[in-house]
Each structure stands twice: as structure tokens, then as C-alpha cells.
Motif scaffolding. Structure first.
Motif, PDB file in Angstrom:
ATOM      1  N   THR A  69       0.797  -1.237   0.000  1.00 27.47           N
ATOM      2  CA  THR A  69       0.000   0.000   0.000  1.00 27.47           C
ATOM      3  C   THR A  69       0.826   1.283   0.000  1.00 27.47           C
ATOM      4  N   ASN A  70       2.116   1.210   0.267  1.00 29.72           N
ATOM      5  CA  ASN A  70       2.947   2.410   0.334  1.00 29.72           C
ATOM      6  C   ASN A  70       2.936   3.154  -1.006  1.00 29.72           C
ATOM      7  N   GLY A  71       2.638   4.442  -0.958  1.00 35.74           N
ATOM      8  CA  GLY A  71       2.573   5.250  -2.166  1.00 35.74           C
ATOM      9  C   GLY A  71       1.297   5.054  -2.964  1.00 35.74           C
ATOM     10  N   LYS A  72       0.354   4.328  -2.405  1.00 34.55           N
ATOM     11  CA  LYS A  72      -0.889   4.003  -3.110  1.00 34.55           C
ATOM     12  C   LYS A  72      -2.075   4.688  -2.423  1.00 34.55           C
ATOM     13  N   VAL A  73      -3.274   4.258  -2.767  1.00 36.03           N
ATOM     14  CA  VAL A  73      -4.519   4.793  -2.228  1.00 36.03           C
ATOM     15  C   VAL A  73      -5.129   3.752  -1.291  1.00 36.03           C
ATOM     16  N   VAL A  74      -5.509   4.176  -0.079  1.00 36.79           N
ATOM     17  CA  VAL A  74      -6.175   3.272   0.848  1.00 36.79           C
ATOM     18  C   VAL A  74      -7.556   3.824   1.185  1.00 36.79           C
ATOM     19  N   ILE A  75      -8.523   2.925   1.229  1.00 39.58           N
ATOM     20  CA  ILE A  75      -9.905   3.292   1.534  1.00 39.58           C
ATOM     21  C   ILE A  75     -10.304   2.567   2.808  1.00 39.58           C
ATOM     22  N   MET A  76     -10.854   3.330   3.755  1.00 39.42           N
ATOM     23  CA  MET A  76     -11.225   2.742   5.036  1.00 39.42           C
ATOM     24  C   MET A  76     -12.436   3.437   5.616  1.00 39.42           C
ATOM     25  N   GLY A  77     -12.994   2.813   6.642  1.00 40.03           N
ATOM     26  CA  GLY A  77     -14.076   3.422   7.395  1.00 40.03           C
ATOM     27  C   GLY A  77     -13.520   4.209   8.564  1.00 40.03           C
ATOM     28  N   LEU A  78     -14.394   4.917   9.243  1.00 41.89           N
ATOM     29  CA  LEU A  78     -13.998   5.760  10.365  1.00 41.89           C
ATOM     30  C   LEU A  78     -13.408   4.944  11.507  1.00 41.89           C
ATOM     31  N   ASN A  79     -13.984   3.785  11.824  1.00 43.06           N
ATOM     32  CA  ASN A  79     -13.443   2.966  12.915  1.00 43.06           C
ATOM     33  C   ASN A  79     -12.018   2.513  12.622  1.00 43.06           C
ATOM     34  N   SER A  98      -4.811   7.830  15.630  1.00 43.16           N
ATOM     35  CA  SER A  98      -6.063   8.018  14.874  1.00 43.16           C
ATOM     36  C   SER A  98      -5.852   8.926  13.669  1.00 43.16           C
ATOM     37  N   LYS A  99      -4.674   8.779  13.052  1.00 48.61           N
ATOM     38  CA  LYS A  99      -4.312   9.608  11.901  1.00 48.61           C
ATOM     39  C   LYS A  99      -4.195   8.760  10.643  1.00 48.61           C
ATOM     40  N   PRO A 100      -4.451   9.365   9.479  1.00 47.86           N
ATOM     41  CA  PRO A 100      -4.291   8.649   8.210  1.00 47.86           C
ATOM     42  C   PRO A 100      -2.877   8.078   8.053  1.00 47.86           C
ATOM     43  N   LEU A 101      -2.770   7.030   7.258  1.00 50.16           N
ATOM     44  CA  LEU A 101      -1.476   6.392   7.015  1.00 50.16           C
ATOM     45  C   LEU A 101      -0.575   7.299   6.186  1.00 50.16           C
ATOM     46  N   LYS A 102       0.682   7.348   6.568  1.00 47.92           N
ATOM     47  CA  LYS A 102       1.662   8.173   5.856  1.00 47.92           C
ATOM     48  C   LYS A 102       1.993   7.558   4.500  1.00 47.92           C
ATOM     49  N   ASN A 103       2.416   8.418   3.589  1.00 43.85           N
ATOM     50  CA  ASN A 103       2.859   8.012   2.249  1.00 43.85           C
ATOM     51  C   ASN A 103       1.776   7.314   1.446  1.00 43.85           C
ATOM     52  N   ARG A 104       0.523   7.631   1.750  1.00 47.75           N
ATOM     53  CA  ARG A 104      -0.596   7.066   1.019  1.00 47.75           C
ATOM     54  C   ARG A 104      -1.663   8.141   0.874  1.00 47.75           C
ATOM     55  N   ILE A 105      -2.497   7.992  -0.140  1.00 46.72           N
ATOM     56  CA  ILE A 105      -3.689   8.826  -0.246  1.00 46.72           C
ATOM     57  C   ILE A 105      -4.772   8.084   0.536  1.00 46.72           C
ATOM     58  N   ASN A 106      -5.293   8.709   1.571  1.00 48.19           N
ATOM     59  CA  ASN A 106      -6.290   8.097   2.444  1.00 48.19           C
ATOM     60  C   ASN A 106      -7.680   8.602   2.082  1.00 48.19           C
ATOM     61  N   ILE A 107      -8.589   7.679   1.818  1.00 49.38           N
ATOM     62  CA  ILE A 107      -9.989   8.004   1.572  1.00 49.38           C
ATOM     63  C   ILE A 107     -10.795   7.360   2.694  1.00 49.38           C
ATOM     64  N   ILE A 108     -11.585   8.179   3.387  1.00 49.95           N
ATOM     65  CA  ILE A 108     -12.366   7.711   4.521  1.00 49.95           C
ATOM     66  C   ILE A 108     -13.843   7.762   4.146  1.00 49.95           C
ATOM     67  N   LEU A 109     -14.551   6.645   4.356  1.00 52.95           N
ATOM     68  CA  LEU A 109     -16.007   6.639   4.180  1.00 52.95           C
ATOM     69  C   LEU A 109     -16.623   6.820   5.560  1.00 52.95           C
ATOM     70  N   SER A 110     -17.350   7.920   5.739  1.00 53.21           N
ATOM     71  CA  SER A 110     -17.993   8.199   7.021  1.00 53.21           C
ATOM     72  C   SER A 110     -19.277   8.968   6.787  1.00 53.21           C
ATOM     73  N   HIS A 111     -20.331   8.521   7.431  1.00 56.13           N
ATOM     74  CA  HIS A 111     -21.612   9.235   7.352  1.00 56.13           C
ATOM     75  C   HIS A 111     -21.642  10.371   8.360  1.00 56.13           C
TER      76      HIS A 111
END
Length: 164
Positions: A34-44, A52-65
Motif C-alpha cells: 500500500t505504500n505510495g498508493k490509495v487506501v480506503i477505510m471506514g472511520l473505525n 487516529s491519523k491517516p497512514l503516511k505516504n498514502r492517499i487516504n480516503i475515509i467513508l464516514s456518514h
């Protein structure tokens, strides 16, 4: 898109918002994929990460209502928003990293699943869908058995026949 996850014999992935196992080689596999890539995760999942911070060296996409704000992350409110955001990147560079609901929502959209299978059965309260029982998923590659602290595990790669 891809999925990356570690599961036990019951397809358990976590308990009380924590991973079931801490296997250094699996953590390195996750980092390398995943390093240098895009990661998609939920809020938990975001909340379970260090600080509780996004992963470094990645584009973080969070799905949260919820009305979520996360530094250095794109927050989406719907599955459709996430899919639209993910289309901006090479599908091979996009990884779904959890948790249970996110895996379930995005599994049909993924072409590959990188699953570390741990030969154990811990007390889990979160699970990954058993792709071994799904007709559209096929095991394409499997590593030799490895061990860490008495835990046997294998790296498995599945392909979604509906997407290939």
C-alpha cells in the motif's frame, strides 16, 4: 481496486476495534503493497490507526456518514462518492483496508484480494466474507506456510472472476 486483509480460520479480522494478530511479516506485506498508493477505510479503522491519523505516504480516503474531518485525507459520505474518488487513480493502486462494513460494501467492486490467512481462531467480533465459498472468487496464488510466535500463516491472492 484491491482488498488487503488478514483473517483467521473463521474469517475473523478484529475484536474491539483492534487486529487479532500482530505479525511483523504481514505488517511489512501490508506496507509494501500500500505504500505510495490509495487506501480506503471506514472511520473505525481510521480511529484504530496510531494517533487516529491517516497512514503516511498514502492517499487516504475515509467513508464516514458522520461529520468527519481528517487531516491529509479525503472524506466521502457515500459509496458512490468513494468510487468516484477512486476512479481518479489506477485501479491497481487502490486498496480497501477495512473494517468489516467497508470490506462488505466494496468487495463486489474489487478485482483482487490479498488475504493473509492465519491458522488460528481467536475471539473475533468483526469478520471478512468467506471468499472460499463464493463462486466468483478464485484462489490464484498461495505462499508456503510461514510462522511467527507459533502462528502459522500464508499469503493468498484471490481474483474476482466477475472483474477479470
Amino acid at each position: 481496486m484491491n482488498i488487503i486483509v488478514a483473517v483467521d480460520n473463521n474469517w475473523g479480522i478484529g475484536c474491539k476495534n483492534d487486529l487479532l494478530y500482530s505479525i511483523p511479516e504481514d505488517m511489512q506485506f501490508f506496507k509494501d503493497k500500500t505504500n505510495g498508493k490509495v487506501v480506503i477505510m471506514g472511520l473505525n479503522t481510521l480511529m484504530s490507526l496510531p494517533g487516529s491519523k491517516p497512514l503516511k505516504n498514502r492517499i487516504n480516503i475515509i467513508l464516514s456518514h458522520e461529520d468527519t474531518k481528517a487531516e491529509n485525507a479525503v472524506v466521502c459520505r457515500t459509496v458512490e462518492e468513494v468510487l468516484t474518488e477512486a476512479k481518479k487513480y489506477n485501479p491497481e493502486d487502490v486498496f480497501i483496508i477495512g473494517g468489516q462494513m467497508i470490506y462488505e460494501l466494496f468487495l463486489p467492486h474489487c478485482e483482487r484480494a490479498y488475504i493473509t490467512k492465519v491458522n488460528a481462531g481467536e475471539q473475533a467480533d468483526k469478520f471478512f466474507p468467506n471468499v472460499d465459498k463464493m463462486n466468483n472468487w478464485r484462489l490464484e496464488a498461495e505462499s508456503e506456510a510461514k510462522t511467527h510466535d507459533g502462528l502459522e500463516f500464508r499469503f493468498c491472492e484471490y481474483v474476482n472472476l466477475d472483474k477479470n
